[in-house]
Design a protein around this motif. Structure first.
Motif, PDB file in Angstrom:
ATOM      1  N   MET A 191       1.683  11.898  29.760  1.00  0.00           N
ATOM      2  CA  MET A 191       0.743  12.825  30.146  1.00  0.00           C
ATOM      3  C   MET A 191       0.866  13.492  31.401  1.00  0.00           C
ATOM      4  O   MET A 191       1.206  12.723  32.280  1.00  0.00           O
ATOM      5  N   ILE A 192       0.851  14.859  31.569  1.00  0.00           N
ATOM      6  CA  ILE A 192       1.181  15.335  32.890  1.00  0.00           C
ATOM      7  C   ILE A 192       0.032  15.352  33.763  1.00  0.00           C
ATOM      8  O   ILE A 192       0.111  15.193  34.947  1.00  0.00           O
ATOM      9  N   LEU A 193      -1.273  15.277  33.264  1.00  0.00           N
ATOM     10  CA  LEU A 193      -2.380  15.405  34.161  1.00  0.00           C
ATOM     11  C   LEU A 193      -2.665  13.860  34.662  1.00  0.00           C
ATOM     12  O   LEU A 193      -2.691  12.793  33.928  1.00  0.00           O
ATOM     13  N   ASN A 194      -3.047  13.938  35.989  1.00  0.00           N
ATOM     14  CA  ASN A 194      -3.223  12.638  36.616  1.00  0.00           C
ATOM     15  C   ASN A 194      -4.892  12.222  36.425  1.00  0.00           C
ATOM     16  O   ASN A 194      -5.396  11.181  36.343  1.00  0.00           O
ATOM     17  N   ASP A 195      -5.675  13.538  36.657  1.00  0.00           N
ATOM     18  CA  ASP A 195      -7.164  13.154  36.634  1.00  0.00           C
ATOM     19  C   ASP A 195      -7.671  14.443  36.437  1.00  0.00           C
ATOM     20  O   ASP A 195      -7.242  15.616  36.321  1.00  0.00           O
ATOM     21  N   VAL A 196      -8.931  14.302  35.563  1.00  0.00           N
ATOM     22  CA  VAL A 196      -9.979  15.212  35.010  1.00  0.00           C
ATOM     23  C   VAL A 196     -11.279  15.094  35.499  1.00  0.00           C
ATOM     24  O   VAL A 196     -11.686  14.108  35.599  1.00  0.00           O
ATOM     25  N   LYS A 197     -12.009  16.181  35.483  1.00  0.00           N
ATOM     26  CA  LYS A 197     -13.351  16.167  35.726  1.00  0.00           C
ATOM     27  C   LYS A 197     -14.214  17.261  35.145  1.00  0.00           C
ATOM     28  O   LYS A 197     -13.712  18.355  35.471  1.00  0.00           O
ATOM     29  N   ILE A 198     -15.107  16.854  34.272  1.00  0.00           N
ATOM     30  CA  ILE A 198     -16.021  18.139  33.780  1.00  0.00           C
ATOM     31  C   ILE A 198     -16.793  19.181  34.871  1.00  0.00           C
ATOM     32  O   ILE A 198     -17.284  18.097  35.988  1.00  0.00           O
ATOM     33  N   GLU A 237      -4.958   8.868  30.707  1.00  0.00           N
ATOM     34  CA  GLU A 237      -4.391   7.714  30.186  1.00  0.00           C
ATOM     35  C   GLU A 237      -5.565   6.797  29.454  1.00  0.00           C
ATOM     36  O   GLU A 237      -5.121   6.081  28.391  1.00  0.00           O
ATOM     37  N   GLU A 238      -6.625   6.649  30.181  1.00  0.00           N
ATOM     38  CA  GLU A 238      -7.640   6.022  29.548  1.00  0.00           C
ATOM     39  C   GLU A 238      -8.069   6.522  28.192  1.00  0.00           C
ATOM     40  O   GLU A 238      -8.461   5.846  27.171  1.00  0.00           O
ATOM     41  N   LEU A 239      -8.190   7.996  28.020  1.00  0.00           N
ATOM     42  CA  LEU A 239      -8.405   8.472  26.888  1.00  0.00           C
ATOM     43  C   LEU A 239      -7.557   8.381  25.650  1.00  0.00           C
ATOM     44  O   LEU A 239      -7.799   8.019  24.685  1.00  0.00           O
ATOM     45  N   ILE A 240      -6.174   8.121  26.252  1.00  0.00           N
ATOM     46  CA  ILE A 240      -5.076   7.732  25.200  1.00  0.00           C
ATOM     47  C   ILE A 240      -5.385   6.473  24.537  1.00  0.00           C
ATOM     48  O   ILE A 240      -5.151   6.019  23.656  1.00  0.00           O
ATOM     49  N   ASP A 295     -12.051  20.578  35.618  1.00  0.00           N
ATOM     50  CA  ASP A 295     -11.087  20.770  36.840  1.00  0.00           C
ATOM     51  C   ASP A 295     -10.009  19.583  36.545  1.00  0.00           C
ATOM     52  O   ASP A 295     -10.158  18.526  36.136  1.00  0.00           O
ATOM     53  N   TYR A 296      -8.627  19.842  37.009  1.00  0.00           N
ATOM     54  CA  TYR A 296      -7.865  18.811  36.935  1.00  0.00           C
ATOM     55  C   TYR A 296      -6.661  18.722  37.764  1.00  0.00           C
ATOM     56  O   TYR A 296      -6.762  19.764  38.806  1.00  0.00           O
ATOM     57  N   THR A 297      -6.098  17.427  38.113  1.00  0.00           N
ATOM     58  CA  THR A 297      -4.961  17.674  38.999  1.00  0.00           C
ATOM     59  C   THR A 297      -3.678  16.949  38.248  1.00  0.00           C
ATOM     60  O   THR A 297      -3.850  16.200  37.323  1.00  0.00           O
TER      61      THR A 297
END
Length: 96
Positions: free
Chosen positions: A1-8, A58-61, A93-95
């Protein structure tokens, strides 16, 4: 997964409309779904609730692997597809 962090982003909610669940902006006076995401299936609902609690990609996976008894690659693809829809709809939003 390329994204490290996501936030609604603030103001987006999961809403039931006509017996189906969709993502909406709570300030929308028309009570419509976000363009491009007309409804969300059971897996999407579960992932949304995890995101609301601050889960990482990663936690979603990991969650999907346990929930659906699928392998890492399938879970990563499912999470990636879900997050891509949210990114395209400008809901998160994501990083990297």
């Amino acid at each position: 997964m390329i994204l490290n962090d996501v936030k609604i982003k603030s103001g987006y909610i999961l809403r039931e409309l006509g017996g189906e669940f969709c993502l909406a902006f709570e300030g929308d006076t028309n009570n419509g779904a976000v363009d491009g995401i007309p409804s969300i299936n059971e897996t999407g609902i579960c992932l949304w609730h995890k995101l609301e609690k601050g889960a990482t990609p990663e936690e979603l996976i990991t969650y999907l692997i346990k929930k659906d008894a699928i392998d890492y690659e399938d879970a990563e693809a499912d999470v990636g597809e879900f997050l891509a829809k949210l990114i395209n709809a400008k809901i998160i939003d994501y990083t990297r």
